[in-house]
Write a protein that holds these residues in place. Structure first.
Motif, PDB file in Angstrom:
ATOM      1  N   GLU A 274       0.750  -1.051  -0.045  1.00 39.22           N
ATOM      2  CA  GLU A 274       0.039   0.053  -0.024  1.00 39.22           C
ATOM      3  C   GLU A 274       0.735   1.401   0.173  1.00 39.22           C
ATOM      4  N   SER A 275       2.232   1.066  -0.320  1.00 41.45           N
ATOM      5  CA  SER A 275       2.892   2.388  -0.176  1.00 41.45           C
ATOM      6  C   SER A 275       3.087   3.239  -1.456  1.00 41.45           C
ATOM      7  N   PHE A 276       3.291   4.347  -1.488  1.00 41.21           N
ATOM      8  CA  PHE A 276       3.443   5.289  -2.339  1.00 41.21           C
ATOM      9  C   PHE A 276       4.394   6.013  -1.836  1.00 41.21           C
ATOM     10  N   GLU A 277       5.656   6.050  -1.928  1.00 38.88           N
ATOM     11  CA  GLU A 277       6.501   6.867  -1.115  1.00 38.88           C
ATOM     12  C   GLU A 277       6.859   8.142  -1.918  1.00 38.88           C
ATOM     13  N   ILE A 278       6.812   9.387  -1.001  1.00 37.57           N
ATOM     14  CA  ILE A 278       7.223  10.485  -1.733  1.00 37.57           C
ATOM     15  C   ILE A 278       8.362  11.056  -0.761  1.00 37.57           C
ATOM     16  N   GLU A 279       9.480  11.192  -1.197  1.00 37.87           N
ATOM     17  CA  GLU A 279      10.602  11.595  -0.695  1.00 37.87           C
ATOM     18  C   GLU A 279      11.224  12.886  -1.244  1.00 37.87           C
ATOM     19  N   TRP A 280      11.575  13.836  -0.297  1.00 37.12           N
ATOM     20  CA  TRP A 280      12.251  15.167  -0.564  1.00 37.12           C
ATOM     21  C   TRP A 280      13.194  15.637   0.627  1.00 37.12           C
ATOM     22  N   ALA A 281      14.214  16.338  -0.041  1.00 33.79           N
ATOM     23  CA  ALA A 281      15.240  16.928   0.844  1.00 33.79           C
ATOM     24  C   ALA A 281      14.902  18.445   0.352  1.00 33.79           C
ATOM     25  N   LEU A 282      15.347  19.173   1.324  1.00 34.00           N
ATOM     26  CA  LEU A 282      15.485  20.752   1.354  1.00 34.00           C
ATOM     27  C   LEU A 282      16.416  21.023   0.223  1.00 34.00           C
ATOM     28  N   PRO A 283      16.039  21.926  -0.790  1.00 34.84           N
ATOM     29  CA  PRO A 283      17.241  22.676  -1.512  1.00 34.84           C
ATOM     30  C   PRO A 283      18.286  23.283  -0.831  1.00 34.84           C
ATOM     31  N   ARG A 284      19.336  23.218  -1.327  1.00 36.88           N
ATOM     32  CA  ARG A 284      20.531  23.694  -0.558  1.00 36.88           C
ATOM     33  C   ARG A 284      20.426  25.340  -0.406  1.00 36.88           C
ATOM     34  N   GLU A 285      19.485  26.048  -1.322  1.00 41.26           N
ATOM     35  CA  GLU A 285      19.591  27.509  -1.109  1.00 41.26           C
ATOM     36  C   GLU A 285      18.557  27.876   0.070  1.00 41.26           C
ATOM     37  N   HIS A 286      17.650  26.751   0.617  1.00 41.76           N
ATOM     38  CA  HIS A 286      16.753  26.890   1.684  1.00 41.76           C
ATOM     39  C   HIS A 286      17.386  26.255   3.064  1.00 41.76           C
ATOM     40  N   GLN A 287      18.731  25.910   2.915  1.00 41.22           N
ATOM     41  CA  GLN A 287      19.259  25.302   3.922  1.00 41.22           C
ATOM     42  C   GLN A 287      20.371  26.534   4.724  1.00 41.22           C
ATOM     43  N   LEU A 288      19.990  27.681   4.357  1.00 43.72           N
ATOM     44  CA  LEU A 288      20.589  29.012   4.942  1.00 43.72           C
ATOM     45  C   LEU A 288      19.930  29.047   6.345  1.00 43.72           C
ATOM     46  N   ILE A 289      18.752  28.307   6.836  1.00 42.92           N
ATOM     47  CA  ILE A 289      18.270  28.281   8.150  1.00 42.92           C
ATOM     48  C   ILE A 289      19.147  26.906   8.552  1.00 42.92           C
ATOM     49  N   SER A 290      19.174  26.890   9.966  1.00 41.41           N
ATOM     50  CA  SER A 290      19.942  25.741  10.405  1.00 41.41           C
ATOM     51  C   SER A 290      19.689  24.421  10.056  1.00 41.41           C
ATOM     52  N   ASP A 291      20.695  23.614   9.945  1.00 34.30           N
ATOM     53  CA  ASP A 291      20.658  22.134   9.375  1.00 34.30           C
ATOM     54  C   ASP A 291      19.490  21.599  10.300  1.00 34.30           C
ATOM     55  N   GLU A 292      19.477  21.470  11.715  1.00 32.39           N
ATOM     56  CA  GLU A 292      18.682  21.151  12.405  1.00 32.39           C
ATOM     57  C   GLU A 292      17.122  21.431  12.074  1.00 32.39           C
ATOM     58  N   THR A 293      16.902  22.832  11.976  1.00 30.22           N
ATOM     59  CA  THR A 293      15.377  23.247  11.557  1.00 30.22           C
ATOM     60  C   THR A 293      15.146  22.608  10.294  1.00 30.22           C
ATOM     61  N   ALA A 294      15.854  22.630   9.335  1.00 33.88           N
ATOM     62  CA  ALA A 294      15.594  21.883   7.905  1.00 33.88           C
ATOM     63  C   ALA A 294      15.347  20.635   7.989  1.00 33.88           C
ATOM     64  N   ALA A 295      16.091  19.696   8.802  1.00 35.50           N
ATOM     65  CA  ALA A 295      15.666  18.534   9.186  1.00 35.50           C
ATOM     66  C   ALA A 295      14.422  18.007   9.839  1.00 35.50           C
ATOM     67  N   ALA A 296      14.181  19.010  10.869  1.00 36.53           N
ATOM     68  CA  ALA A 296      12.815  18.849  11.421  1.00 36.53           C
ATOM     69  C   ALA A 296      11.903  19.139  10.824  1.00 36.53           C
ATOM     70  N   GLN A 297      11.935  20.090   9.684  1.00 38.31           N
ATOM     71  CA  GLN A 297      10.804  20.233   8.751  1.00 38.31           C
ATOM     72  C   GLN A 297      10.690  19.258   7.996  1.00 38.31           C
ATOM     73  N   VAL A 298      11.641  18.708   7.316  1.00 42.79           N
ATOM     74  CA  VAL A 298      11.519  17.594   6.531  1.00 42.79           C
ATOM     75  C   VAL A 298      11.026  16.384   6.995  1.00 42.79           C
ATOM     76  N   GLN A 299      11.377  16.168   8.178  1.00 41.41           N
ATOM     77  CA  GLN A 299      10.851  15.025   8.972  1.00 41.41           C
ATOM     78  C   GLN A 299       9.263  15.218   9.279  1.00 41.41           C
ATOM     79  N   GLN A 300       9.137  16.421   9.645  1.00 37.40           N
ATOM     80  CA  GLN A 300       7.619  16.666   9.905  1.00 37.40           C
ATOM     81  C   GLN A 300       6.872  16.485   8.625  1.00 37.40           C
ATOM     82  N   LEU A 301       7.256  16.843   7.369  1.00 34.94           N
ATOM     83  CA  LEU A 301       6.670  16.678   6.060  1.00 34.94           C
ATOM     84  C   LEU A 301       6.442  15.021   6.019  1.00 34.94           C
TER      85      LEU A 301
END
Length: 208
Positions: free
Chosen positions: A115-142
């Protein structure tokens, strides 16, 4: 045929970059190998991306893609001349091939990712001006929010927004009524809004 297909799809210096889909399709049907190579390059990445979301079996996806483009070339003279959206046509063809392949594989029906339909993304580099921890938390939340959606919801929003298909095209590809697609996408968007990840989701879609 495989070697001939690879020869036709080798990078060429004379490929035309800007061309209407109708003209490109017409040239392809007339046996223009340059047009065929351009069709391949324009769509193969999105097709593979969709295939991997659909069944996560890379070898199966590659085999189906190989067969798809071989059959496309061999049957080009008999294909419809009224193809309005080449991407939709190819995605629909690949989906049918994957389903046939999976249905022939009885072991697939016992797999936990049925039943899976996986959707995987990582934040683009230009949006990682915010902290890596914040970016990782946002992606995990998504990722968590997307996991909470049904397979049908994930596939519908992927086709509608990532592959930019119309609601009518999504309904035909997924064998659903158009009203059902609207409802499915609406519920998925509502769930992403509730999880407060819709802006991040839309941002990643526009970075593809």
């Amino acid at each position: 045929m495989e070697n001939n297909l690879q020869d036709m799809l080798r990078p060429g210096a004379n490929l035309r970059v800007v061309e209407s889909e109708a003209t490109l399709w017409e040239r392809f049907q007339q046996g223009d190998r340059e047009a065929f190579a351009l069709l391949y390059r324009q769509h193969v990445d999105d097709l593979y991306h969709y295939g991997m979301h659909f069944c996560t079996d890379g070898e199966r996806v590659k085999d189906c893609l190989q067969d798809l483009f071989q059959d496309l070339w061999q049957s080009r003279e008999h294909l419809s001349t009224q193809i309005r959206n080449i991407r939709y046509y190819l995605l629909s063809s690949l989906r049918r091939r994957l389903l046939r392949s999976l249905h022939r594989d009885r072991n697939w029906f016992t797999r936990p990712d049925l039943e899976s339909f996986e959707i995987e993304w990582a934040l683009p580099r230009e949006h990682q001006l915010i902290s890596d921890e914040t970016a990782a938390a946002q992606v995990q939340q998504l990722r968590q929010a997307l996991t909470s959606l049904t397979r049908r919801q994930r596939e519908a929003i992927y086709l509608r927004f990532y592959q930019d298909l119309s609601y009518e095209e999504v309904s035909a590809l997924m064998a659903m009524k158009t009203d059902s697609v609207y409802n499915t996408v609406s519920k998925a968007i509502a769930a992403l809004k509730k999880a407060m990840v819709l802006p991040l989701f839309l941002m990643l879609l526009h970075q593809r």
